[in-house]
Design a protein around this motif. Sequence first.
Motif, PDB file in Angstrom:
ATOM      1  N   LYS A  69       7.320 -11.005  -7.921  1.00 44.65           N
ATOM      2  CA  LYS A  69       8.664 -11.342  -7.452  1.00 44.65           C
ATOM      3  C   LYS A  69       9.293 -12.376  -8.373  1.00 44.65           C
ATOM      4  N   MET A  70      10.587 -12.562  -8.207  1.00 41.30           N
ATOM      5  CA  MET A  70      11.296 -13.550  -9.006  1.00 41.30           C
ATOM      6  C   MET A  70      11.551 -14.812  -8.187  1.00 41.30           C
ATOM      7  N   TYR A  71      11.550 -15.948  -8.861  1.00 50.63           N
ATOM      8  CA  TYR A  71      11.869 -17.208  -8.192  1.00 50.63           C
ATOM      9  C   TYR A  71      13.238 -17.126  -7.519  1.00 50.63           C
ATOM     10  N   GLN A  72      14.180 -16.468  -8.194  1.00 48.51           N
ATOM     11  CA  GLN A  72      15.544 -16.391  -7.668  1.00 48.51           C
ATOM     12  C   GLN A  72      15.603 -15.663  -6.335  1.00 48.51           C
ATOM     13  N   SER A  73      14.682 -14.723  -6.112  1.00 56.88           N
ATOM     14  CA  SER A  73      14.670 -14.014  -4.829  1.00 56.88           C
ATOM     15  C   SER A  73      14.245 -14.961  -3.710  1.00 56.88           C
ATOM     16  N   ILE A  74      13.326 -15.868  -4.015  1.00 55.31           N
ATOM     17  CA  ILE A  74      12.916 -16.866  -3.019  1.00 55.31           C
ATOM     18  C   ILE A  74      14.066 -17.820  -2.723  1.00 55.31           C
ATOM     19  N   GLU A  75      14.775 -18.207  -3.780  1.00 51.84           N
ATOM     20  CA  GLU A  75      15.927 -19.095  -3.586  1.00 51.84           C
ATOM     21  C   GLU A  75      16.984 -18.417  -2.721  1.00 51.84           C
ATOM     22  N   GLY A  76      17.138 -17.106  -2.895  1.00 53.89           N
ATOM     23  CA  GLY A  76      18.070 -16.357  -2.056  1.00 53.89           C
ATOM     24  C   GLY A  76      17.647 -16.375  -0.596  1.00 53.89           C
ATOM     25  N   ILE A  77      16.330 -16.222  -0.362  1.00 56.76           N
ATOM     26  CA  ILE A  77      15.801 -16.273   1.006  1.00 56.76           C
ATOM     27  C   ILE A  77      16.078 -17.639   1.622  1.00 56.76           C
ATOM     28  N   CYS A  78      15.852 -18.697   0.840  1.00 58.92           N
ATOM     29  CA  CYS A  78      16.056 -20.055   1.351  1.00 58.92           C
ATOM     30  C   CYS A  78      17.521 -20.309   1.700  1.00 58.92           C
ATOM     31  N   LYS A  79      18.412 -19.836   0.857  1.00 61.80           N
ATOM     32  CA  LYS A  79      19.841 -20.057   1.095  1.00 61.80           C
ATOM     33  C   LYS A  79      20.313 -19.308   2.335  1.00 61.80           C
ATOM     34  N   SER A  80      19.709 -18.149   2.596  1.00 59.16           N
ATOM     35  CA  SER A  80      20.152 -17.316   3.725  1.00 59.16           C
ATOM     36  C   SER A  80      19.435 -17.631   5.027  1.00 59.16           C
ATOM     37  N   HIS A  81      18.130 -17.971   4.926  1.00 56.52           N
ATOM     38  CA  HIS A  81      17.322 -18.072   6.146  1.00 56.52           C
ATOM     39  C   HIS A  81      16.597 -19.403   6.296  1.00 56.52           C
ATOM     40  N   GLY A  82      16.847 -20.342   5.396  1.00 61.51           N
ATOM     41  CA  GLY A  82      16.195 -21.639   5.545  1.00 61.51           C
ATOM     42  C   GLY A  82      14.809 -21.669   4.928  1.00 61.51           C
ATOM     43  N   ASP A  83      13.968 -22.576   5.450  1.00 62.82           N
ATOM     44  CA  ASP A  83      12.691 -22.870   4.797  1.00 62.82           C
ATOM     45  C   ASP A  83      11.485 -22.140   5.386  1.00 62.82           C
ATOM     46  N   ASN A  84      11.708 -21.143   6.249  1.00 64.38           N
ATOM     47  CA  ASN A  84      10.580 -20.437   6.857  1.00 64.38           C
ATOM     48  C   ASN A  84       9.774 -19.709   5.778  1.00 64.38           C
ATOM     49  N   ASN A  85       8.512 -20.130   5.623  1.00 66.16           N
ATOM     50  CA  ASN A  85       7.689 -19.540   4.559  1.00 66.16           C
ATOM     51  C   ASN A  85       6.453 -18.824   5.113  1.00 66.16           C
ATOM     52  N   GLU A  86       6.553 -18.374   6.353  1.00 69.54           N
ATOM     53  CA  GLU A  86       5.395 -17.700   6.959  1.00 69.54           C
ATOM     54  C   GLU A  86       4.992 -16.457   6.177  1.00 69.54           C
ATOM     55  N   TRP A  87       5.960 -15.842   5.516  1.00 70.59           N
ATOM     56  CA  TRP A  87       5.653 -14.606   4.775  1.00 70.59           C
ATOM     57  C   TRP A  87       4.654 -14.851   3.648  1.00 70.59           C
ATOM     58  N   LEU A  88       4.569 -16.098   3.182  1.00 71.20           N
ATOM     59  CA  LEU A  88       3.629 -16.411   2.097  1.00 71.20           C
ATOM     60  C   LEU A  88       2.170 -16.383   2.564  1.00 71.20           C
ATOM     61  N   SER A  89       1.956 -16.444   3.874  1.00 68.87           N
ATOM     62  CA  SER A  89       0.583 -16.467   4.393  1.00 68.87           C
ATOM     63  C   SER A  89      -0.156 -15.161   4.121  1.00 68.87           C
ATOM     64  N   ALA A  90       0.580 -14.130   3.728  1.00 65.13           N
ATOM     65  CA  ALA A  90      -0.066 -12.850   3.400  1.00 65.13           C
ATOM     66  C   ALA A  90      -0.855 -12.938   2.087  1.00 65.13           C
ATOM     67  N   TYR A  91      -0.574 -13.982   1.305  1.00 68.58           N
ATOM     68  CA  TYR A  91      -1.174 -14.099  -0.028  1.00 68.58           C
ATOM     69  C   TYR A  91      -2.180 -15.240  -0.085  1.00 68.58           C
ATOM     70  N   LYS A  92      -3.311 -14.972  -0.721  1.00 69.64           N
ATOM     71  CA  LYS A  92      -4.317 -16.029  -0.931  1.00 69.64           C
ATOM     72  C   LYS A  92      -3.894 -16.914  -2.103  1.00 69.64           C
ATOM     73  N   TYR A  93      -3.298 -16.282  -3.113  1.00 69.36           N
ATOM     74  CA  TYR A  93      -2.902 -17.016  -4.321  1.00 69.36           C
ATOM     75  C   TYR A  93      -1.414 -16.802  -4.591  1.00 69.36           C
ATOM     76  N   VAL A  94      -0.720 -17.873  -4.931  1.00 75.85           N
ATOM     77  CA  VAL A  94       0.665 -17.795  -5.392  1.00 75.85           C
ATOM     78  C   VAL A  94       0.694 -18.321  -6.820  1.00 75.85           C
ATOM     79  N   VAL A  95       1.001 -17.440  -7.752  1.00 76.12           N
ATOM     80  CA  VAL A  95       0.991 -17.788  -9.174  1.00 76.12           C
ATOM     81  C   VAL A  95       2.420 -18.045  -9.640  1.00 76.12           C
ATOM     82  N   CYS A  96       2.688 -19.245 -10.108  1.00 73.48           N
ATOM     83  CA  CYS A  96       3.999 -19.604 -10.659  1.00 73.48           C
ATOM     84  C   CYS A  96       3.913 -19.510 -12.173  1.00 73.48           C
TER      85      CYS A  96
END
Length: 497
Positions: free
Chosen positions: A84-111
């Motif tokens: 995914k792109m960082y910008q897509s996460i920023e879009g989620i934050c702007k539209s829906h706030g800071d809810n990051n429960e969807w990240l729990s599906a992943y063991k590793y988040v690689v930046c």
Amino acid sequence: MLNNLNKHTVSDEIGDCYQRWEKGDIVSISGGTGSGKSYFVRNVLAAYAKKHNELILYLVPRVKLKEQIEAILVEEEITNITVKMYQSIEGICKSHGDNNEWLSAYKYVVCDESHYFLGDSQFNDYTDMSLTHVLSATNTITLLLSATGETILSYIEKFYKERKIIRYSVEHDYSYIQKISAYQSDEYLFEAMDWLLKNNHKSLVFIQSAKKAYELFRKYEQYATFVCGEQSEYHKFVDKCKVDTIINSSTFDSLFLIATSVLDVGVDIKDDGINHIIIDMLDTDTFIQCLGRKRLSRVIEEKINLLFKNYTNQQINGYISVEAERVETGKLFYGASIESDYKVKRRRRMSGIFYMDASGEVKVNNMKYIKSAINLRRYRRYVQQPQGFINEIASLLNYPNKVYILDFLQDRKEKLSILEKYVDVDFYSSSEAKVVLKELKLKNPSTKKVVKDFAVANRILSDEGYPFEFINNKAYVTDSNGKKQTRIYTLIGIETK
């Protein structure tokens, strides 16, 4: 040793330590282009995660890089990495706030290319949103991959003290850089590229300004490919088919690839025919990223000649004013209460470091603020000494020799005028011929002294691209004392290949 052969890689540095990483850990992996950062994720970490039915989220800052990585994952049949792109996460934050429960599906988040948070903050108001969103997911293991990510790590150490940070680093090796030169005027840049064109030298050219990059492209349009960001007004002049070919094949068919910093992230150029790189970038992190776009061959030993724009202290003082205004406005925001929306909006226009979050609250882009503070500190350090920017680049690249400013267009014209004046003139002694050397004032790169030897002068003329050469021959001449043998010295014009 050949480039990249028997090289210490990220996988070597980490070993099997990844098996002991725990949820909440922040893992910093620092290494230059070709050190194997993404290889480790795809071929070591992904295989380990798959055995444990775990998923990896792989974040990138550019569409083309996302497409490139997705293609590699398909080719290598890796199915447990989502890109995914960082910008897509920023879009989620702007539209829906800071809810990051969807990240729990992943063991590793690689930046990947994690310097994005700071680098892009200069034109993207929301980069700190994606960073905060990722770091707030404490049930994942976060990996930060970059060649220039130290500042982000310092920020995390200061504001996320409760998190365990694990560092891995592979030393940068710039020994492949054969020669570094600098220029100051656009006239010299044109002259350098004219020389590269005449001698058919394939080159990478990175230009800070999209407008300037486009103008340079127009000058060499027949021989060049142009790349800039989609947000630029000059993007309409980009040949998208050519860019796709570059992304997919990691090479380009034209003589010059002229690009803005949009190409500094993730795109690799694997072309053994490139041995010249030109960089016009004041930001040293971007500078290093641009330099790293050229991947070295694993088969042959390559050497690179680097030419970069020297920003004078006078020019840097102008940038200091801009960054100082941003920093001071940020300090006011952090240190004073907000009396009215009007003042906030007025300051926002002044500094460009403010944004509105999903709730409509005015916030400072921490990344932009920090980047401005870093730039301000760096720029002020540069102007403390003559040629501060040149010294900074030489230090970053561990370049042991003096970097010469080749911004001597007028000097070059004068030398050509002198050479043309004396071409094919016969001198009947070395002392007579040395009048030419005296006027030319060529300097030996090793001793810095004016050259008085014809053989040394010939080498310098050749290295600097002057199509002239001193020769000498024995001959008989007749004067008032009769016929005698002597040595005749002549400056001749030579054809260049």
